[in-house]
Write a protein that holds these residues in place. Structure first.
Motif, PDB file in Angstrom:
ATOM      1  N   TYR A 119       0.847  -1.200   0.000  1.00 44.80           N
ATOM      2  CA  TYR A 119       0.000   0.000   0.000  1.00 44.80           C
ATOM      3  C   TYR A 119       0.877   1.244   0.000  1.00 44.80           C
ATOM      4  O   TYR A 119       2.044   1.195   0.421  1.00 44.80           O
ATOM      5  CB  TYR A 119      -0.924   0.036   1.218  1.00 44.80           C
ATOM      6  CG  TYR A 119      -1.995  -1.031   1.227  1.00 44.80           C
ATOM      7  CD1 TYR A 119      -3.227  -0.814   0.607  1.00 44.80           C
ATOM      8  CD2 TYR A 119      -1.773  -2.256   1.855  1.00 44.80           C
ATOM      9  CE1 TYR A 119      -4.211  -1.798   0.621  1.00 44.80           C
ATOM     10  CE2 TYR A 119      -2.746  -3.240   1.870  1.00 44.80           C
ATOM     11  CZ  TYR A 119      -3.963  -3.005   1.239  1.00 44.80           C
ATOM     12  OH  TYR A 119      -4.942  -3.986   1.252  1.00 44.80           O
ATOM     13  N   VAL A 120       0.290   2.344  -0.449  1.00 40.81           N
ATOM     14  CA  VAL A 120       0.950   3.637  -0.359  1.00 40.81           C
ATOM     15  C   VAL A 120       0.323   4.395   0.803  1.00 40.81           C
ATOM     16  O   VAL A 120      -0.911   4.480   0.909  1.00 40.81           O
ATOM     17  CB  VAL A 120       0.801   4.442  -1.668  1.00 40.81           C
ATOM     18  CG1 VAL A 120       1.438   5.824  -1.519  1.00 40.81           C
ATOM     19  CG2 VAL A 120       1.443   3.692  -2.826  1.00 40.81           C
ATOM     20  N   TRP A 121       1.175   4.957   1.675  1.00 37.48           N
ATOM     21  CA  TRP A 121       0.726   5.613   2.893  1.00 37.48           C
ATOM     22  C   TRP A 121       1.140   7.085   2.890  1.00 37.48           C
ATOM     23  O   TRP A 121       2.221   7.437   2.428  1.00 37.48           O
ATOM     24  CB  TRP A 121       1.334   4.942   4.120  1.00 37.48           C
ATOM     25  CG  TRP A 121       0.964   3.509   4.280  1.00 37.48           C
ATOM     26  CD1 TRP A 121       1.542   2.438   3.650  1.00 37.48           C
ATOM     27  CD2 TRP A 121      -0.056   2.971   5.127  1.00 37.48           C
ATOM     28  NE1 TRP A 121       0.946   1.272   4.045  1.00 37.48           N
ATOM     29  CE2 TRP A 121      -0.044   1.565   4.951  1.00 37.48           C
ATOM     30  CE3 TRP A 121      -0.977   3.530   6.012  1.00 37.48           C
ATOM     31  CZ2 TRP A 121      -0.911   0.724   5.632  1.00 37.48           C
ATOM     32  CZ3 TRP A 121      -1.835   2.694   6.698  1.00 37.48           C
ATOM     33  CH2 TRP A 121      -1.806   1.309   6.506  1.00 37.48           C
ATOM     34  N   GLU A 122       0.260   7.904   3.443  1.00 37.59           N
ATOM     35  CA  GLU A 122       0.584   9.303   3.715  1.00 37.59           C
ATOM     36  C   GLU A 122       0.849   9.428   5.210  1.00 37.59           C
ATOM     37  O   GLU A 122      -0.040   9.151   6.031  1.00 37.59           O
ATOM     38  CB  GLU A 122      -0.562  10.225   3.302  1.00 37.59           C
ATOM     39  CG  GLU A 122      -0.270  11.700   3.525  1.00 37.59           C
ATOM     40  CD  GLU A 122      -1.457  12.585   3.168  1.00 37.59           C
ATOM     41  OE1 GLU A 122      -1.451  13.186   2.084  1.00 37.59           O
ATOM     42  OE2 GLU A 122      -2.400  12.653   3.989  1.00 37.59           O
ATOM     43  N   ILE A 146      -3.499   5.422   1.314  1.00 42.78           N
ATOM     44  CA  ILE A 146      -4.012   6.044   0.093  1.00 42.78           C
ATOM     45  C   ILE A 146      -4.609   5.014  -0.848  1.00 42.78           C
ATOM     46  O   ILE A 146      -5.736   5.164  -1.330  1.00 42.78           O
ATOM     47  CB  ILE A 146      -2.875   6.814  -0.617  1.00 42.78           C
ATOM     48  CG1 ILE A 146      -2.366   7.940   0.271  1.00 42.78           C
ATOM     49  CG2 ILE A 146      -3.363   7.369  -1.950  1.00 42.78           C
ATOM     50  CD1 ILE A 146      -1.186   8.660  -0.307  1.00 42.78           C
ATOM     51  N   GLY A 147      -3.847   3.985  -1.153  1.00 32.16           N
ATOM     52  CA  GLY A 147      -4.333   2.981  -2.100  1.00 32.16           C
ATOM     53  C   GLY A 147      -3.399   1.799  -2.192  1.00 32.16           C
ATOM     54  O   GLY A 147      -2.267   1.823  -1.710  1.00 32.16           O
ATOM     55  N   ARG A 148      -3.910   0.767  -2.827  1.00 35.58           N
ATOM     56  CA  ARG A 148      -3.157  -0.478  -2.977  1.00 35.58           C
ATOM     57  C   ARG A 148      -2.280  -0.416  -4.224  1.00 35.58           C
ATOM     58  O   ARG A 148      -2.673   0.131  -5.262  1.00 35.58           O
ATOM     59  CB  ARG A 148      -4.115  -1.672  -3.078  1.00 35.58           C
ATOM     60  CG  ARG A 148      -3.410  -3.015  -3.120  1.00 35.58           C
ATOM     61  CD  ARG A 148      -4.412  -4.154  -3.128  1.00 35.58           C
ATOM     62  NE  ARG A 148      -3.727  -5.431  -3.114  1.00 35.58           N
ATOM     63  CZ  ARG A 148      -3.280  -6.041  -2.018  1.00 35.58           C
ATOM     64  NH1 ARG A 148      -3.479  -5.474  -0.839  1.00 35.58           N
ATOM     65  NH2 ARG A 148      -2.668  -7.189  -2.081  1.00 35.58           N
ATOM     66  N   CYS A 180       5.385   1.836 -10.893  1.00 39.12           N
ATOM     67  CA  CYS A 180       5.985   2.515  -9.748  1.00 39.12           C
ATOM     68  C   CYS A 180       4.876   2.999  -8.816  1.00 39.12           C
ATOM     69  O   CYS A 180       3.808   3.435  -9.279  1.00 39.12           O
ATOM     70  CB  CYS A 180       6.845   3.689 -10.220  1.00 39.12           C
ATOM     71  SG  CYS A 180       7.719   4.523  -8.874  1.00 39.12           S
ATOM     72  N   TRP A 181       5.126   2.897  -7.523  1.00 39.52           N
ATOM     73  CA  TRP A 181       4.108   3.285  -6.546  1.00 39.52           C
ATOM     74  C   TRP A 181       3.800   4.775  -6.571  1.00 39.52           C
ATOM     75  O   TRP A 181       2.759   5.211  -6.060  1.00 39.52           O
ATOM     76  CB  TRP A 181       4.549   2.872  -5.147  1.00 39.52           C
ATOM     77  CG  TRP A 181       5.791   3.582  -4.660  1.00 39.52           C
ATOM     78  CD1 TRP A 181       7.074   3.176  -4.828  1.00 39.52           C
ATOM     79  CD2 TRP A 181       5.851   4.819  -3.955  1.00 39.52           C
ATOM     80  NE1 TRP A 181       7.941   4.076  -4.252  1.00 39.52           N
ATOM     81  CE2 TRP A 181       7.218   5.090  -3.705  1.00 39.52           C
ATOM     82  CE3 TRP A 181       4.900   5.714  -3.492  1.00 39.52           C
ATOM     83  CZ2 TRP A 181       7.641   6.229  -3.029  1.00 39.52           C
ATOM     84  CZ3 TRP A 181       5.303   6.846  -2.820  1.00 39.52           C
ATOM     85  CH2 TRP A 181       6.664   7.107  -2.598  1.00 39.52           C
ATOM     86  N   THR A 182       4.688   5.585  -7.175  1.00 41.57           N
ATOM     87  CA  THR A 182       4.430   7.028  -7.237  1.00 41.57           C
ATOM     88  C   THR A 182       3.209   7.360  -8.081  1.00 41.57           C
ATOM     89  O   THR A 182       2.652   8.453  -7.965  1.00 41.57           O
ATOM     90  CB  THR A 182       5.658   7.760  -7.801  1.00 41.57           C
ATOM     91  OG1 THR A 182       6.000   7.214  -9.082  1.00 41.57           O
ATOM     92  CG2 THR A 182       6.849   7.608  -6.869  1.00 41.57           C
ATOM     93  N   ASN A 183       2.772   6.425  -8.948  1.00 47.31           N
ATOM     94  CA  ASN A 183       1.545   6.647  -9.718  1.00 47.31           C
ATOM     95  C   ASN A 183       0.326   6.776  -8.813  1.00 47.31           C
ATOM     96  O   ASN A 183      -0.669   7.404  -9.200  1.00 47.31           O
ATOM     97  CB  ASN A 183       1.318   5.493 -10.703  1.00 47.31           C
ATOM     98  CG  ASN A 183       2.338   5.481 -11.815  1.00 47.31           C
ATOM     99  OD1 ASN A 183       2.661   6.521 -12.376  1.00 47.31           O
ATOM    100  ND2 ASN A 183       2.881   4.307 -12.137  1.00 47.31           N
ATOM    101  N   ILE A 184       0.405   6.181  -7.615  1.00 46.45           N
ATOM    102  CA  ILE A 184      -0.707   6.266  -6.657  1.00 46.45           C
ATOM    103  C   ILE A 184      -0.559   7.494  -5.777  1.00 46.45           C
ATOM    104  O   ILE A 184      -1.548   8.145  -5.427  1.00 46.45           O
ATOM    105  CB  ILE A 184      -0.750   4.983  -5.796  1.00 46.45           C
ATOM    106  CG1 ILE A 184      -0.964   3.766  -6.706  1.00 46.45           C
ATOM    107  CG2 ILE A 184      -1.843   5.066  -4.744  1.00 46.45           C
ATOM    108  CD1 ILE A 184      -0.852   2.444  -5.981  1.00 46.45           C
TER     109      ILE A 184
END
Length: 482
Positions: free
Chosen positions: A284-287, A298-300, A307-311
């Motif tokens: 997951y991407v976290w703020e 934020i999202g899976r 790349c996870w930066t797309n999320i």
């Protein structure tokens, strides 16, 4: 006057002993009243004479505090004196840091984190994010903090995520860095940071932040760029905040009505800038915002994501749009693999490929003749040539080349012309790697100079200069002519 005893009213004639024919209440009659004769007034050593002017009690308190603290005669000179390492270590505050990659890189270096570099992004477009070296360990976003913006509650289930709440002012830069590097996979943290992570892994987020705030090692590194005036400004802001809080409590009494009114007024306050972090953890991407009680998921990260930066990018863009045109001051930093490490590997791979190709064609006279006509780009057998890149001859001897490179060399070994073309390509690759390595070293030197310039304290010199202008009458002349 607070904490004072209210004096009793002066006694009148009815309070003196009276004749029996005067009627009194039973309570008054039952009490025995003794009136003493007035004694002669004797002035105590601490009592001022009626003829002497009374001294201001605030001035007396200030003089007493000065004597108790043993302050120097010239406070201004002392305030302008450059900080020592002991001053930085003993000071318990945290100073504001500019969004300068050189400062963040210095913090990471002194914390013991290796092979990581902070780079500034000038656009949020994915094309800019794609130019970053992989892996990207995290993003740091700077914006003006506004508590009225709805942030949501956050997540209770965070898995293996490491997160610390910011429990002290001005420390958000270091907290954002720690919230990233503590979650990075395969990153060498250094002994002290690794021990700290292990010691705080079972703490809640608030206690973890409290441990960071009181950690002298981390605080000293965060404050290592500062000048004395930065310390004085932080202390002054803290003193003003305490005074404002006391005055507000005294005026309002902390009623619910005034608390609601103060919350409505927050939108008009001028809040400072704040750093938050974005990291990929457990798919997951976290703020991670240190001022929020919980991290925000934020999202899976899907299997098809390059790349996870797309999320993370749409979330950052959404934050920017929340402020509309009220502010345009934003900044985005990325924590990536340090380019020097990548360039070093490229040098080793290109030089080892050249050596392997020459070994395969050492019996080919035409190829050997062409190679010997050109001076070597890098003499891998000469330690003096390798010292610039912190390499040794053994690094090339133990280099492991990919199967694709080996296959290309094997195919070219049967054709001198093809082998020469491949040799020239390897030479170009080696030159490019060396050039990029040197460019990165120059960039690091520029960062070091920026840090040194930030540490320079010109306050004392400027004060002396203005003092001399005043002694020569220049300042007075400027005031009169203005």
């Amino acid at each position: 006057m607070p904490n004072s005893v209210r004096p009793s009213p002066p006694k009148d004639a009815d309070d003196a002993p009276c004749e029996k024919h005067l009627r009194r209440s039973s309570r008054r009659a039952a009490s025995s009243i003794v009136v003493k004769a007035p004694e002669a007034f004797v002035e105590s050593p601490s009592t001022s004479s009626p003829n002497e002017p009374r001294r201001n009690p605030k001035r007396k308190a200030a003089e007493a505090a000065t004597e108790a603290l043993n302050l120097p005669d010239n406070l201004l000179d002392e305030a302008l004196r450059p900080l020592t390492a002991a001053d930085v270590e003993e000071w318990e505050g945290w100073v504001e840091l500019e969004s300068e990659p050189a400062f963040f890189n210095t913090i990471l270096h002194h914390l013991g984190v290796k092979d990581v570099k902070v780079q500034e992004l000038f656009s949020i477009d994915q094309s800019w994010l794609d130019t970053l070296l992989k892996p990207i360990y995290g993003l740091i976003f700077l914006f003006q903090y506004t508590p009225d913006v709805d942030e949501g509650e956050g997540e209770d289930e965070t898995g293996s995520l490491w997160f610390a709440n910011q429990t002290t002012n001005n420390a958000c830069a270091t907290f954002a860095l720690l919230n990233i590097v503590m979650n990075a996979q395969g990153l060498e943290l250094g002994d002290q940071l690794r021990e700290f992570k292990e010691a705080t892994k079972n703490m809640n987020t608030v206690l973890r932040g409290h441990e960071i705030s009181n950690n002298k090692f981390m605080r000293s590194i965060h404050n290592s760029f500062t000048r004395r005036m930065d310390h004085l400004n932080v202390d002054l802001c803290l003193e003003n905040a305490v005074s404002d809080t006391k005055s507000k409590k005294a005026k309002t009494g902390g009623s619910r009505t005034t608390k609601k009114a103060s919350r409505k007024k927050r939108a008009d306050d001028d809040y400072g800038f704040h750093f938050i972090a974005y990291v990929p953890v457990d798919g997951y991407v976290w703020e991670l915002d240190g001022l929020r009680s919980k991290p925000h998921r934020i999202g899976r990260i899907g299997d098809d994501e390059t790349c996870w930066t797309n999320i993370a990018r749409p979330q950052i863009e959404g934050r920017i749009l929340q402020y509309e045109e009220s502010q345009i001051s934003f900044n985005l930093l990325a924590l990536c693999q340090r380019p020097v490490t990548l360039h070093t590997r490229s040098i080793i791979e290109a030089a080892a490929s050249i050596a392997l190709l020459k070994e395969h064609l050492k019996h080919d006279g035409s190829f050997t003749h062409l190679v010997n006509k050109q001076p070597p780009v890098l003499d891998v057998g000469n330690p003096a040539d390798l010292a610039e890149f912190n390499l040794r001859p053994s690094d090339f001897e133990s280099a492991v080349l990919g199967e694709t490179v080996k296959a290309r060399i094997s195919r070219a070994a049967s054709d001198s012309e093809q082998a020469w073309a491949l040799y020239e390509q390897f030479v170009v690759d080696l030159k490019v790697a060396i050039g990029e390595y040197r460019a990165e070293i120059i960039s690091l030197a520029v960062d070091e100079q920026r840090v040194k310039d930030r540490k320079k304290d010109y306050g004392q010199a400027l004060h002396r200069w203005v003092q001399k202008l005043a002694e020569k009458g220049v300042l007075q002349e400027m005031i009169e002519n203005s």
